[in-house]
Design an enzyme around this catalytic site. Sequence first.
Site, PDB file in Angstrom:
ATOM      1  CB  ILE A   7      -0.972  -0.026   1.191  1.00 35.15           C
ATOM      2  CG1 ILE A   7      -1.952  -1.197   1.035  1.00 35.15           C
ATOM      3  CG2 ILE A   7      -1.740   1.287   1.295  1.00 35.15           C
ATOM      4  CD1 ILE A   7      -2.876  -1.404   2.210  1.00 35.15           C
ATOM      5  CG  ASP A  25       9.525  -0.526   5.376  1.00 35.80           C
ATOM      6  OD1 ASP A  25      10.217  -1.307   6.062  1.00 35.80           O
ATOM      7  OD2 ASP A  25       8.392  -0.807   4.961  1.00 35.80           O
ATOM      8  CB  THR A  43      -5.182   5.078   5.740  1.00 28.60           C
ATOM      9  OG1 THR A  43      -3.938   5.028   5.027  1.00 28.60           O
ATOM     10  CG2 THR A  43      -5.828   6.430   5.521  1.00 28.60           C
ATOM     11  CB  ALA A  44      -1.566   1.829   8.770  1.00 26.30           C
ATOM     12  NE  ARG A  45      -4.958  -3.366  11.505  1.00 29.91           N
ATOM     13  CZ  ARG A  45      -5.517  -3.397  10.315  1.00 29.91           C
ATOM     14  NH1 ARG A  45      -5.797  -2.254   9.692  1.00 29.91           N
ATOM     15  NH2 ARG A  45      -5.797  -4.533   9.719  1.00 29.91           N
ATOM     16  CG  ASP A  52     -10.182   4.772   7.486  1.00 34.83           C
ATOM     17  OD1 ASP A  52     -11.340   5.223   7.443  1.00 34.83           O
ATOM     18  OD2 ASP A  52      -9.900   3.585   7.218  1.00 34.83           O
ATOM     19  CD  GLU A  65     -12.489  -0.336  14.225  1.00 36.09           C
ATOM     20  OE1 GLU A  65     -11.557   0.341  13.757  1.00 36.09           O
ATOM     21  OE2 GLU A  65     -12.665  -1.523  13.965  1.00 36.09           O
ATOM     22  CG  HIS A 112     -10.985   0.645  10.176  1.00 38.77           C
ATOM     23  ND1 HIS A 112     -10.483  -0.068  11.225  1.00 38.77           N
ATOM     24  CD2 HIS A 112     -10.261   0.263   9.087  1.00 38.77           C
ATOM     25  CE1 HIS A 112      -9.489  -0.841  10.816  1.00 38.77           C
ATOM     26  NE2 HIS A 112      -9.348  -0.652   9.510  1.00 38.77           N
ATOM     27  CB  ALA A 172      -8.931   3.481   4.083  1.00 40.03           C
TER      28      ALA A 172
END
Length: 336
Positions: free
Chosen positions: A168, A187, A247-249, A273, A278, A300, A302
Site C-alpha cells: 500500500i 521502512d 490509514t493503517a492501524r 481512518d 475503533e 475505518h 479506507a
Amino acid sequence: MRVVYTDAAWSLDDNGQVDPSRAVIEREVFGPDVELDFGLHDGRFLLDGPEFHRHVRGASALVIYRCQVTRELLDAVGPSLKVIARSGVGVDNLNAPLLEQAGIAGFNIPDYCGDEVSTHTLALLLALERNVCTQDRLVKGDRWSVHAGGLPRRLAVRTAGIVGFGRIGRATARKLRAFYDRVVAYDPYVPADLMAAHGVARADDLAELFGAADAVVVHAALTAESDRLIGADALAHARPGTLLVNTARGRLVDVAAVLDGLERGRLGGFASDVFSPEDPNDDPVARKLLERDDVVVSAHRAFLSAESERSVRRRVAQGVAAALHDSSSKRDRTTS
C-alpha cells in the site's frame, strides 16, 4: 462442517440486523455441505464473553474481522477448529504465534484493497491540504468566506513522506508523486534501491523523515515493534505545520502526542481512518481531536469499495474451503 463469520459487516442489512441471505458469494464457494453461521449483533458485534463463546463452539472455521484471536477463543471453539481467516490486510488480531502453537491454520488477504486505501489516503491528505472539510462546514452553516480555514500551500514545491513501504505504501507513493515535488519513505526492511525504482528517496529513520517531509502518511504494519511508532519522539522532529495521515492501524499513532502536536503547532493537521479503540468517541483523548477543525476522520473504511468487498469475501471463502478440504483429506488418509 460449520464456518462462523464472527463480525462480518457485510452481513448486516439496512436496519443493522444480521441477514444470512446476503452470503451469496460464500454459499456459492462453500456449496451445500458447509453450514454458515454469523456473529451475534445488537448494535455492535459481540466478540467475547460466555454468550459469544457458546455461539462459536464446535466451529470448523472462523472468519474474523475485528475479533481478536485469544487462548480463550480457541478453547471456546474446541478441537473442531481447523482454520481462522482474517477478512482483511492486517494480522495484528490473528495472533499467528498462538495459532502456530495450537496447530491451527491462519491466513489474511494482504493485497485486495491497495487501490482503495491509497486513494483514501490521498483523499484525507488533500482534504487537509485544501481545508476542504472546514470550508464545507462553514459554507453549509451560512458563513461563506474565501479565506476561512487558512491559506493552503502549493504542493508542487512540497515533500511528502511515507512510513511503511509495503504494497500500500508503494501504491500511495505513485499517487503522491502526481501532487508533490518529492516523496521520501522510511521502512527499515526495504532497501533504497527498491524505493528508487518507485521514484522515492529513502530516509534512514523517523527523525530524518519528519525533518524532510511537509506531510506524512502512515502505512506500516502493526507489530510489537511498531506499536505507538508515531509518538512524541518522532513528532519532535516534525517541521512546524506538518500534516499527518493514518490509514493503517490506530495503535501506530499515539493520539495524545498528536493532540499535543496540534496544540503546539508542530502539526498543522491530522487525518485518520483508524483509532484504538475503533470508535474514537470511546476514547477521551481522541474525542478532543474530533472537536478540532484541523482534524479529519473516517470510520475505518479506507479499504472499502464494491470491488474490494466482493474480492475479499470470495478469496476468504476460497481459502477457508481449501483449508477444510486439506484437513479432511489428511484425516481420511490417517484413518484409511
